[in-house]
Design a protein around this motif. Structure first.
Motif, PDB file in Angstrom:
ATOM      1  N   GLY A   1      51.832  39.954  42.797  1.00 34.27           N
ATOM      2  CA  GLY A   1      53.751  40.921  43.033  1.00 34.27           C
ATOM      3  C   GLY A   1      53.189  42.406  42.555  1.00 34.27           C
ATOM      4  N   LYS A   2      53.933  43.304  42.423  1.00 28.45           N
ATOM      5  CA  LYS A   2      53.900  44.192  42.796  1.00 28.45           C
ATOM      6  C   LYS A   2      53.018  45.299  41.763  1.00 28.45           C
ATOM      7  CE  LYS A   2      58.842  44.632  44.338  1.00 28.45           C
ATOM      8  NZ  LYS A   2      59.834  45.216  43.981  1.00 28.45           N
ATOM      9  N   GLU A   3      52.405  44.193  40.630  1.00 26.08           N
ATOM     10  CA  GLU A   3      51.307  45.116  39.203  1.00 26.08           C
ATOM     11  C   GLU A   3      49.960  45.292  39.484  1.00 26.08           C
ATOM     12  OE1 GLU A   3      53.065  47.470  37.014  1.00 26.08           O
ATOM     13  OE2 GLU A   3      54.654  47.060  38.343  1.00 26.08           O
ATOM     14  N   TYR A   4      49.578  43.728  40.470  1.00 27.65           N
ATOM     15  CA  TYR A   4      48.429  43.571  41.377  1.00 27.65           C
ATOM     16  C   TYR A   4      47.818  44.639  41.321  1.00 27.65           C
ATOM     17  CZ  TYR A   4      44.610  41.378  43.133  1.00 27.65           C
ATOM     18  OH  TYR A   4      43.502  41.335  43.791  1.00 27.65           O
ATOM     19  N   VAL A   5      46.592  45.050  41.064  1.00 30.65           N
ATOM     20  CA  VAL A   5      45.735  46.604  41.342  1.00 30.65           C
ATOM     21  C   VAL A   5      44.803  45.766  42.415  1.00 30.65           C
ATOM     22  CG1 VAL A   5      44.265  48.499  40.559  1.00 30.65           C
ATOM     23  CG2 VAL A   5      45.961  47.615  39.235  1.00 30.65           C
ATOM     24  N   MET A   6      44.891  46.213  43.472  1.00 28.57           N
ATOM     25  CA  MET A   6      44.040  45.934  44.806  1.00 28.57           C
ATOM     26  C   MET A   6      42.381  46.174  44.351  1.00 28.57           C
ATOM     27  SD  MET A   6      45.873  44.924  47.058  1.00 28.57           S
ATOM     28  CE  MET A   6      44.916  45.127  48.302  1.00 28.57           C
ATOM     29  N   ARG A   7      41.255  45.076  44.890  1.00 31.81           N
ATOM     30  CA  ARG A   7      40.431  45.169  44.510  1.00 31.81           C
ATOM     31  C   ARG A   7      39.478  45.298  45.763  1.00 31.81           C
ATOM     32  NH1 ARG A   7      40.379  39.284  41.390  1.00 31.81           N
ATOM     33  NH2 ARG A   7      41.272  39.976  39.835  1.00 31.81           N
ATOM     34  N   ASP A   8      38.160  46.049  46.287  1.00 36.21           N
ATOM     35  CA  ASP A   8      37.170  46.104  47.091  1.00 36.21           C
ATOM     36  C   ASP A   8      37.192  44.912  47.632  1.00 36.21           C
ATOM     37  OD1 ASP A   8      35.789  48.200  48.534  1.00 36.21           O
ATOM     38  OD2 ASP A   8      34.380  46.675  47.990  1.00 36.21           O
ATOM     39  N   GLY A   9      37.175  44.398  49.233  1.00 35.34           N
ATOM     40  CA  GLY A   9      37.062  43.327  49.165  1.00 35.34           C
ATOM     41  C   GLY A   9      38.399  42.471  49.866  1.00 35.34           C
ATOM     42  N   ASP A  10      39.518  42.488  49.198  1.00 36.16           N
ATOM     43  CA  ASP A  10      40.635  41.777  49.225  1.00 36.16           C
ATOM     44  C   ASP A  10      40.992  40.961  50.524  1.00 36.16           C
ATOM     45  OD1 ASP A  10      40.466  41.327  46.274  1.00 36.16           O
ATOM     46  OD2 ASP A  10      42.852  43.122  46.203  1.00 36.16           O
ATOM     47  N   ILE A  11      41.341  40.059  50.772  1.00 37.64           N
ATOM     48  CA  ILE A  11      41.297  39.502  52.479  1.00 37.64           C
ATOM     49  C   ILE A  11      42.796  39.822  52.059  1.00 37.64           C
ATOM     50  CG2 ILE A  11      41.207  38.082  54.736  1.00 37.64           C
ATOM     51  CD1 ILE A  11      38.423  38.142  53.411  1.00 37.64           C
ATOM     52  N   VAL A  12      44.379  40.451  52.473  1.00 45.84           N
ATOM     53  CA  VAL A  12      44.998  40.457  51.850  1.00 45.84           C
ATOM     54  C   VAL A  12      46.358  39.660  53.645  1.00 45.84           C
ATOM     55  CG1 VAL A  12      46.925  41.395  51.492  1.00 45.84           C
ATOM     56  CG2 VAL A  12      44.541  42.088  50.948  1.00 45.84           C
ATOM     57  N   LEU A  13      47.547  39.090  52.821  1.00 46.90           N
ATOM     58  CA  LEU A  13      48.502  39.584  53.877  1.00 46.90           C
ATOM     59  C   LEU A  13      49.583  39.744  53.204  1.00 46.90           C
ATOM     60  CD1 LEU A  13      49.557  38.011  56.503  1.00 46.90           C
ATOM     61  CD2 LEU A  13      49.780  35.656  55.461  1.00 46.90           C
ATOM     62  N   PHE A  14      50.300  40.514  53.309  1.00 50.73           N
ATOM     63  CA  PHE A  14      51.208  41.160  52.680  1.00 50.73           C
ATOM     64  C   PHE A  14      52.907  40.252  53.520  1.00 50.73           C
ATOM     65  CE2 PHE A  14      48.433  44.599  52.600  1.00 50.73           C
ATOM     66  CZ  PHE A  14      49.009  44.355  50.785  1.00 50.73           C
ATOM     67  N   ARG A  15      53.770  39.691  52.570  1.00 49.57           N
ATOM     68  CA  ARG A  15      54.798  39.568  52.709  1.00 49.57           C
ATOM     69  C   ARG A  15      56.079  40.768  52.555  1.00 49.57           C
ATOM     70  NH1 ARG A  15      53.643  35.144  56.152  1.00 49.57           N
ATOM     71  NH2 ARG A  15      52.399  33.757  54.889  1.00 49.57           N
ATOM     72  N   PHE A  16      56.907  40.312  53.507  1.00 48.22           N
ATOM     73  CA  PHE A  16      57.868  41.443  52.918  1.00 48.22           C
ATOM     74  C   PHE A  16      58.993  41.229  53.949  1.00 48.22           C
ATOM     75  CE2 PHE A  16      56.075  42.556  57.347  1.00 48.22           C
ATOM     76  CZ  PHE A  16      57.402  43.462  58.082  1.00 48.22           C
ATOM     77  N   ASN A  17      60.638  41.926  53.191  1.00 47.58           N
ATOM     78  CA  ASN A  17      61.547  42.054  53.721  1.00 47.58           C
ATOM     79  C   ASN A  17      62.001  43.208  53.857  1.00 47.58           C
ATOM     80  OD1 ASN A  17      64.036  40.402  55.427  1.00 47.58           O
ATOM     81  ND2 ASN A  17      64.670  40.397  53.049  1.00 47.58           N
ATOM     82  N   VAL A  18      62.394  43.637  54.365  1.00 51.06           N
ATOM     83  CA  VAL A  18      63.405  45.147  54.637  1.00 51.06           C
ATOM     84  C   VAL A  18      64.859  44.891  55.868  1.00 51.06           C
ATOM     85  CG1 VAL A  18      61.510  46.466  54.756  1.00 51.06           C
ATOM     86  CG2 VAL A  18      61.905  45.891  57.045  1.00 51.06           C
TER      87      VAL A  18
END
Length: 363
Positions: free
Chosen positions: A346-363
């Protein structure tokens, strides 16, 4: 990330710049062969990105990049315009950090502006010019802030005290980066663009024949100076880097192996620069593109998503993250998901080096 390469004339700056950027900046055995600041953009080497490209065979491969700016050799009196100094000092102000190339070899065939190599004196010469340039800025800022206070606005008191502390440091011939600042003071300094406040990575340029040596007196001097001010140090041979820059990738590995060197100077410089500036990379991967994104250590997921697009941050829902090693071990994203290795953050997660990410969003 923008790095300004500085140093005295004939310390190997342009040779190093040419080698790591292949930009072809003029290099010669005389001062001021670099008249305009040469700029080269270099891809950040990242084996993780290479492996993801093998996995996805994407349409596009986008590594993180570093911009190197080769600034003409500074000399004593640069802050007063000697050797075109003022012009080049302004170029340094635009950089995130300084790569200070220091000559750590003797060679009678390569002219030294002071007659012989002396790392301590050479570093001091450059530092003094940067400090003198900053003093001019601080004098004007202090004068302006004092006028604000005379107008009756006492809220500028803390700001003035901060500026005076910086000025006292500079007049004692110490770089502003040696000071510690509170969060409030950092806000006061944000728009000053003080050169002596920028992080420094010392690049000890050694002779080609010294590449396997571990105890070089000149290098030890540079390391001692760096330790006192929490700066970084990398040891390279600009001449070897120049030779590496002319080889094909497969030949470079063989050349490094023959010399007994684990990695090229560029790799070492970039890793040290990331560490110095507190930067990390997260990765996005798929058939359309594999890409590295550079963020500051401590960045939370929504702000990291904002690096891709402001809509991602504004409409952030969650980040689906898988560790690089887990993904490679499973072979596919779906296989990693089936094994429960894809996390929802969630929003409070602190990113780490090498994280492979897929962001989910809605606007």
């Amino acid at each position: 990330m923008k790095l300004g390469i500085v140093g005295l004339p004939n310390v190997g700056k342009s040779t190093l710049f040419n080698a790591i950027t292949k930009a072809g900046a003029e290099s010669a055995n005389y001062p001021f062969c670099t008249i305009e600041p040469n700029v080269g953009v270099v891809a950040v080497p990242d084996e993780r990105l290479d492996k993801l490209a093998e996995m996805y065979n994407p349409e596009k491969y986008t590594p993180a990049v570093v911009e190197f700016v080769d600034i003409a050799g500074l000399v004593k009196g640069a802050s007063k315009g000697e050797g075109l100094g003022n012009k080049f000092l302004s170029n340094i102000r635009e950089c995130d950090a300084i790569v200070h190339v220091v000559r750590c070899f003797d060679d009678p065939d390569v002219i030294h502006v002071n007659g012989h190599a002396d790392p301590e004196s050479d570093i001091e010469t450059i530092d003094i010019e940067l400090i003198l340039s900053d003093i001019e800025i601080m004098e004007k800022r202090i004068e302006r802030t004092q006028k604000m206070m005379k107008g009756g606005d006492k809220s500028f008191g803390a700001e003035l005290a901060c500026y005076q502390r910086i000025m006292d440091c500079l007049t004692a011939e110490k770089a502003a980066r040696t000071l510690e600042f509170s969060d409030e003071e950092l806000e006061f300094t944000r728009d000053l663009q003080l050169i002596s406040m920028k992080p420094v990575l010392y690049c000890a340029n050694i002779a080609e024949d010294d590449i396997k040596k571990t105890d070089i007196p000149y290098v030890k001097t540079v390391e001692e100076i760096a330790a006192k001010e929490n700066s970084g140090v990398v040891v390279i041979s600009a001449k070897i880097e120049d030779e590496l820059g002319q080889l094909e990738p497969e030949d470079r590995e063989m050349f490094l192996s023959d010399l007994g060197i684990e990695s090229a100077g560029l790799d070492k410089m970039i890793k040290a620069s990331y560490k110095l500036l507190g930067l990390i990379s997260y990765l996005t991967a798929g058939p359309k593109e594999v890409r590295a994104w550079t963020i500051t250590k401590g960045t939370k997921a929504p702000q990291a998503a904002g690096k891709i697009h402001s809509d991602f941050e504004r409409g952030f829902i969650r980040a689906e993250i898988v560790g690089f090693d887990d993904l490679i071990a499973c072979g596919t994203y779906n296989a990693a998901k089936e094994k429960g290795l894809v996390r929802s953050e969630g929003k409070e997660y602190v990113m780490r080096d090498g994280d492979i990410v897929l962001f989910r969003f809605n606007v």
